[in-house]
Design an enzyme around this catalytic site. Structure first.
Site, PDB file in Angstrom:
ATOM      1  N   HIS A 182      -1.858   5.334 -32.339  1.00 50.13           N
ATOM      2  CA  HIS A 182      -1.826   6.505 -33.222  1.00 50.13           C
ATOM      3  C   HIS A 182      -0.799   7.529 -32.735  1.00 50.13           C
ATOM      4  CE1 HIS A 182      -5.067   4.946 -35.531  1.00 50.13           C
ATOM      5  NE2 HIS A 182      -5.984   5.096 -34.592  1.00 50.13           N
TER       6      HIS A 182
ATOM      7  N   LEU B  99      12.500  19.661 -48.844  1.00 51.87           N
ATOM      8  CA  LEU B  99      11.568  18.546 -48.950  1.00 51.87           C
ATOM      9  C   LEU B  99      10.131  19.051 -49.040  1.00 51.87           C
ATOM     10  CD1 LEU B  99      10.833  15.439 -48.589  1.00 51.87           C
ATOM     11  CD2 LEU B  99      10.698  15.970 -46.137  1.00 51.87           C
TER      12      LEU B  99
ATOM     13  N   ASP C  62       0.347   2.064 -42.195  1.00 54.21           N
ATOM     14  CA  ASP C  62      -0.664   1.105 -41.741  1.00 54.21           C
ATOM     15  C   ASP C  62      -0.178   0.342 -40.511  1.00 54.21           C
ATOM     16  OD1 ASP C  62      -3.053  -0.263 -41.810  1.00 54.21           O
ATOM     17  OD2 ASP C  62      -2.327  -1.787 -43.190  1.00 54.21           O
TER      18      ASP C  62
END
Length: 247
Positions: free
Chosen positions: A35, A129, A18
């Site tokens: 962004h 991962l 966020d």
């Protein structure tokens, strides 16, 4: 025996990324620049998670509510997601990262769905991962789809209603086969889950940090892991003296 300098890390860390827009506004930049900077932070977070030994990293990339944003910003976000996959998929694959996508896939526009499917298929046999990307994701929608799926099975006589359990519901969620998050981190100082992994977060530890997502670093991740390691996770039982999250 002395305590280890670095406590064991949680198996699954989820992050609500966020603050891209506010990061940009504070610097007099466009939200698009925020962004873009956020994508760089994603790359750093994935590499850091792999180095630290985290097994699952879930990133809240695009919520089902994000479609309410201005069309230009939606196009920017989708463009960045496509760029990330096209540019980084080969590197992630070479680093043995497995990609999983969660969220509603119906009605996705253009070439987004084929790209997401390609990322999953290319990396499906990797054993390092697991990077879980929550795209067009909303937890209430996810739970609703799971309930509808179970209801159809009951309606068709394939399942008895009294056989429905919490484990069975979990198996119909987008995250089936993925352990619930041990730790959920949210950046930007906001302190809410925003429709993210509501079912799975039942016993997750929550850490909220004031920094905006573009400023997220490995050092901030390590600090969150240290806070997690100090928590006494009881899962509804009585506390065990000296029993911390990482022990």
């Amino acid at each position: 025996m002395s305590e280890p300098l670095v406590p064991p890390v949680p198996e699954h860390v989820a992050i609500i990324m966020d603050g891209n827009g506010r990061w940009a506004n504070a610097r007099g930049l466009t939200r698009t620049m925020g962004h873009r900077k956020g994508v760089e932070a994603v790359r750093d977070a994935v590499r850091a998670a792999g180095r630290l030994g985290i097994r699952y990293l879930t990133l809240y990339a695009f919520s089902s509510e994000n479609w309410r944003r201005p069309e230009t910003e939606i196009n920017d976000l989708l463009g960045l997601l496509k760029l990330f996959i096209r540019r980084d998929l080969a590197e992630l694959h070479n680093e043995n990262v497995r990609i999983r996508i969660i969220g509603d896939r119906t009605g996705l526009r253009g070439d987004i769905l084929p790209l997401l499917l390609e990322a999953e298929e290319t990396t499906r046999n990797n054993s390092g991962l697991t990077l879980v990307i929550a795209f067009n994701y909303g937890s209430r929608d996810e739970i609703t789809r799971a309930v509808v799926s179970l209801a159809k099975d009951v309606e068709e006589g394939l399942l008895s209603a009294d056989r429905i359990t919490a484990d069975l519901i979990s198996s119909r969620l987008d995250t089936a086969g993925i352990p619930d998050p041990d730790l959920i981190i949210r950046t930007s100082g906001e302190e809410r889950l925003s429709n993210f992994l509501l079912w799975q977060a039942a016993y997750s530890e929550l850490v909220f940090i004031p920094e905006f997502w573009p400023d997220f670093t490995e050092a901030l991740l390590v600090e969150a892991l240290k806070k997690f390691a100090m928590r006494n996770r009881r899962f509804g039982a009585l506390a065990e003296p000296g029993k911390m999250a990482g022990t």
